[in-house]
Structures are given as structure tokens and as C-alpha cells.
Design an enzyme around this catalytic site. Structure first.
Site, PDB file in Angstrom:
ATOM      1  N   SER A  99     -49.143  63.130 -10.921  1.00  0.00           N
ATOM      2  CA  SER A  99     -49.369  61.588 -10.129  1.00  0.00           C
ATOM      3  C   SER A  99     -51.092  61.346  -9.972  1.00  0.00           C
ATOM      4  CB  SER A  99     -48.275  61.310  -9.425  1.00  0.00           C
ATOM      5  OG  SER A  99     -48.902  60.164  -8.741  1.00  0.00           O
ATOM      6  N   TYR A 125     -45.195  62.425  -0.600  1.00  0.00           N
ATOM      7  CA  TYR A 125     -44.924  63.092  -2.164  1.00  0.00           C
ATOM      8  C   TYR A 125     -46.401  63.209  -2.523  1.00  0.00           C
ATOM      9  CZ  TYR A 125     -45.562  60.317  -6.773  1.00  0.00           C
ATOM     10  OH  TYR A 125     -45.187  59.989  -7.626  1.00  0.00           O
TER      11      TYR A 125
END
Length: 248
Positions: free
Chosen positions: A141, A154
Site C-alpha cells: 500500500s 496497518y
């Protein structure tokens, strides 16, 4: 890679990026093994793929459970004889500040986002090594290369996947001709935001979607296709893909 009749195992295929990748690969001649826990959604996606002339099968699999992953990989190999492409896509993103101490969410992210990739890679890699070819895609990501408040765990999981991907590329690409690509998307319109239980951050994501045109799962799928179709001597090791309006 010539994609005709190749076999791809795609985790998190019941929606979002996984479903988008599966649909595009099937349209390009790849046999797609759709892996996730939500069997009914997988069956519905497979029906759409078959109606468009594609081929695939449903694999109800929980990436957190090594036994489930092993069973799923064995089912794909039994059906198609091999696996050529692995797309490690399953992931969660519940945002919250560290002081909220949502420890259960932290552990679940580590289990799915990191251990899920490890479990599936460990089950599939021997197949790729045996045939001395293949391509592994790991979904990292923008949070795997930048840091954002509210995304502490995350970000940690996606930084881990970016590191794991590149070291795996260093180790196995020259030795076994297995290419490894780390996909690093920015804002994508998927169900990922539905995991956010913190009202402030959920509203922030909803507001963000009004400020820019998010990427679609199909946009990410075309990135996968680009890397797959590169000449065999080319390893597209990272793809950092953002909405044009995402200035951070």
C-alpha cells in the site's frame, strides 16, 4: 509471461481488488482460483466470469489458517495441475489511534495482512520452485512506504509486506525465475473502509472520497496485467499507483 491457460490463485477474491484482478485475468485467458471465506460471493463472481467465457473455480479458504490454505492450494493443483500466479490480496484496514488500544484489531491485521501472506506464499512457493517459473504479487500500500496518523498498525503490516516482497525477489527471482511484484496502491474504492470502527476516521475516509476520484479495482488489475505481460527477463518489482488528485 504468456497468459493463455496459466493458473492464478487470488486471495481476498470475493470483492474489491481481488475480484477486479480475477475478472481481468480470466478475460485474458487465465484460469482463476477464487479464494476467500465468503463462498456465496465467490460463486457469484465465478458465474459472471464463466458467462463472459472465462474459467475458474471457487476455493473457500481462510488465509489465517495454515491448514485451510494448504487444503485450498492442494485443491487448485488437483484441478489444474499447477499454479503459475499468486496474488496475495486479502487484507484489513481498521483505522484508530494507538491510544484507543484496539488490540483485537491490531492482532487481526497482523494475522491477515502479514501472516496471511506468509501462509499462502509458503503453500504456493514449492509449486513455483518445482516448475522453475511463476509470478507472485503481494498487496502492500501507500501505507507501506509512507506513514499516516491512525494507521500505525496497518502501516506496520504493509511496510512488512513491502520488505518481505523485495527480499523474496532478491532470493528467488535469480535462482528460480519466479518474479515478485509489490503493489502499492493509494486510495482505492473497495470494501476496505468498511472495517473502520472508529467514527472519526470512518467519516474522514467518506469525506476523502468526495474530494478525489478514487482508483477502481480494475485500475489495480491493469497494473497486475502489465507486470505479468512484461518480458520474462523483466521483473516489475514495485508498482506505486495513485489517483491523479492524491497529492500526498
Amino acid at each position: 509471461m504468456n497468459l493463455q491457460s496459466k493458473v492464478a490463485l487470488i486471495t481476498g477474491a470475493s470483492s474489491g481488488i481481488g475480484a477486479g484482478v480475477a475478472t481481468l485475468l480470466a478475460a485474458n485467458g487465465v484460469k482463476v482460483a477464487l479464494a476467500a471465506r465468503r463462498g456465496e460471493k465467490l460463486k457469484a463472481l465465478l458465474k459472471e466470469i464463466q458467462q463472459s467465457g472465462g474459467e475458474g473455480l471457487v476455493v473457500e479458504m481462510d488465509v489465517v489458517d495454515p491448514a485451510s490454505v494448504k487444503k485450498g492450494v492442494e485443491a487448485v493443483v488437483k484441478a489444474y495441475g499447477t499454479i503459475d500466479i499468486l496474488v496475495n490480496n486479502a487484507g484489513l484496514m481498521p483505522l484508530s489511534d494507538v491510544e484507543s488500544l484496539k488490540v483485537d484489531e491490531w492482532h487481526r491485521m497482523v494475522d491477515v495482512n502479514i501472516k496471511g501472506v506468509w501462509n499462502t506464499t509458503a503453500a504456493v512457493l514449492p509449486v513455483l520452485i518445482k516448475q522453475n517459473s511463476g509470478h507472485i504479487f503481494n498487496l502492500s500500500s501507500i501505507a507501506g512506504r509512507k506513514l499516516f496518523k491512525g494507521l500505525s498498525v496497518y502501516c506496520a503490516t504493509k511496510h512488512a509486506i513491502a520488505a518481505f516482497s523485495d527480499i523474496m525477489r532478491m532470493e528467488i527471482a535469480p535462482k528460480y525465475k519466479i518474479r515478485v511484484t509489490s503493489l502499492q496502491p493509494g486510495a482505492v474504492a473497495t470494501e476496505l473502509y468498511d472495517h473502520i470502527t472508529e467514527p472519526t476516521y470512518r467519516k474522514a475516509m467518506d469525506d476523502l472520497e468526495k474530494q478525489m476520484t478514487f482508483l477502481t479495482p480494475e485500475d489495480i488489475a491493469h497494473s497486475v496485467l502489465y507486470a505479468l505481460q512484461a518480458p520474462d527477463h523483466v521483473n516489475v518489482s514495485e508498482i506505486f499507483i495513485l489517483p491523479t488528485e492524491q497529492g500526498w
